[in-house]
Structure formats: C-alpha cells, structure tokens
Enzyme design. Structure first.
Site, mmCIF file in Angstrom:
data_model
loop_
_atom_site.group_PDB
_atom_site.id
_atom_site.type_symbol
_atom_site.label_atom_id
_atom_site.label_comp_id
_atom_site.label_asym_id
_atom_site.label_seq_id
_atom_site.Cartn_x
_atom_site.Cartn_y
_atom_site.Cartn_z
ATOM 1 N N ASP A 1 0.846 -1.204 0.000
ATOM 2 C CA ASP A 1 0.000 0.000 0.000
ATOM 3 C C ASP A 1 0.877 1.248 0.000
ATOM 4 O O ASP A 1 2.041 1.203 0.424
ATOM 5 C CB ASP A 1 -0.881 0.023 1.259
ATOM 6 C CG ASP A 1 -1.840 -1.151 1.315
ATOM 7 O OD1 ASP A 1 -2.165 -1.706 0.245
ATOM 8 O OD2 ASP A 1 -2.236 -1.513 2.433
HETATM 9 N N1 URA Z 1 -1.039 -6.006 3.838
HETATM 10 C C1 URA Z 1 -1.578 -4.775 3.876
HETATM 11 O O1 URA Z 1 -2.629 -4.564 4.462
HETATM 12 N N2 URA Z 1 -0.927 -3.775 3.235
HETATM 13 C C2 URA Z 1 0.250 -3.937 2.601
HETATM 14 O O2 URA Z 1 0.811 -2.977 2.058
HETATM 15 C C3 URA Z 1 0.799 -5.236 2.582
HETATM 16 C C4 URA Z 1 0.142 -6.250 3.204
#
Ligand code: URA
Length: 229
Positions: A101
């Site tokens: 993310d």
């Molecule tokens: N899980 C998440 O919620 N976000 C990420 O960036 C990676 C794994």
C-alpha cells in the site's frame, strides 16, 4: 512470454513501438510473419525483426526499500511511482512482485521475470513474507492462535492460510504470511478488533531488506535462486 514483451527485452523499443512493428508485419517467429502482439513465444524460438535475429537480454532483479508515500506502479498516480526511483532504462519492462500500500514501507522486489515472480506471489508456493506491524491496541495471546488457525476475512470465501505472529512489544509484532490478499495485514488485524498504525515489510523468502529508505540494489545470485525455486 508475449511477443511484444520479447521485443522489449531484446531491443530498445517500448511496448507501444513493439506493437507497431508487429502489426506492420516486420516480425517473424521461426520464419513466419506474426502480427498478433500477444502471441506466446519462447526465447529458443528464432525471432527476427526485419530479418535480424533478436536475442533477449538477461532478466533483471532488484530490491527497493519503499518509503511510505510512494506507490507500487509503473506510472505516477496520487503518489510518485516507486519504479522511477530506480532511474533505469526501460522500466516499462519491469513489474513489482507483490505490491505494498502507499502508506506501507519496506522490501519491494522488482523484475522482468514473470516465472520468478509467480513463485513468490503464488499461495501454492508458500513463500514467506515478514511484516513488522505497529498496532493501536495491545496484542492478546488469542490473536496468535486465531492467525495460526486462519480466519475468514469479510467478503472472502476461504480462510487465510496459517500465519505466524511473534509479539515483540505489547503493540508491535512480526507477522509471517505465505499469501498476499488485498490489504491482508490490515484486514486481519481489523478482523480481531485491532488497527494497524504502521506496516513495514522486512523479508521475502530468504531476502532481507538491508538498505536504507529510498535506496535500491541488484539482487545476488543466491537470493534470486532461493526464492525462485
Ligand atoms: N497487507 C496490507 O494490508 N498492506 C500492505 O501494504 C501489505 C500487506
């Protein structure tokens, strides 16, 4: 791989230019003109552009330490693209192996080798990814047990694969996953009534993040061989 991708890997053409020369009938595969860019080819095929045989460059493998506020995509969007940090030619050839993310930091692998990245992202291959998670509320023993059993996330048909949770401080843990569902870490903690405040990926398979935020390096041969099995 696709014929247009092969052209990108063996010439200076962009994907769009590769499509143009394919449509124009300038490309042959084993002596036959092919005009469909999605045609699957193998590197052992005799592929020629205007009669000149093309040889694909070796695949490329990198790690990047993603800072928060960047996005895992080939183009800039709401946030700047992580790939632009590489400052390399032909980043259009490359793809990110398991996105993070925008607000997550840590280890991101980048390659143009689709088979290798499949071995890392496919849940069947059980390649472990380790996340350091900062949480709003203190952790309870029950959470580790629920993650180890697998839990059903909202809107999903199957439970998560067993995950390892090592509590390192009341509000901090190392979580090991072998799959990569959408926002998985945040949704797993939400499912047990907690909230992720910070998220950082430290390791994928045997590849440990060992560079500073915003830096990148080539992967070593043993790192490539180990996770690509
Ligand atoms: N899980 C998440 O919620 N976000 C990420 O960036 C990676 C794994």
């Amino acid at each position: 791989m696709r014929l247009d991708k092969f052209l990108c890997k063996s010439t200076e053409l962009t994907r769009a230019d590769a499509s143009k020369v394919i449509h124009a009938g300038e490309v042959t595969v084993n002596g036959t003109v092919i005009t469909a860019e999605a045609t699957q080819v193998h590197e052992n095929n005799h592929i020629a552009l205007n009669g000149r045989r093309l040889i694909a460059r070796p695949s490329r493998y990198f790690m990047i330490h993603k800072p928060p506020g960047t996005q895992c995509s080939n183009a800039d969007g709401v946030y700047p693209s992580l790939l632009h940090r590489l400052g390399l030619d032909k980043t259009c050839d490359l793809h990110i192996v398991g996105r993070l993310d925008a607000d997550t930091s840590g280890l991101v692998l980048v390659t143009d080798d689709g088979r290798w990245s499949f071995n890392i992202t496919s849940p069947q291959k059980r390649c472990a990814k380790v996340y350091r998670v900062g949480l709003r509320d203190p952790l309870t023993d029950e959470v580790a047990a629920r993650f180890a059993r697998g839990l059903l996330l909202q809107g999903e048909a199957s439970p998560t694969l067993p995950a390892g949770l090592e509590v390192v401080a009341p509000r901090e843990a190392l979580l090991t996953l072998t799959e990569g569902r959408f926002h998985q870490v945040k949704r797993m903690f939400a499912a047990v009534g907690n909230r992720v405040l910070s998220l950082h990926r430290e390791q994928i398979g045997n590849i440990r993040l060992d560079i500073g935020p915003g830096q990148w390096r080539h992967l070593q041969a043993d790192e490539i061989a180990h996770v690509g099995k």
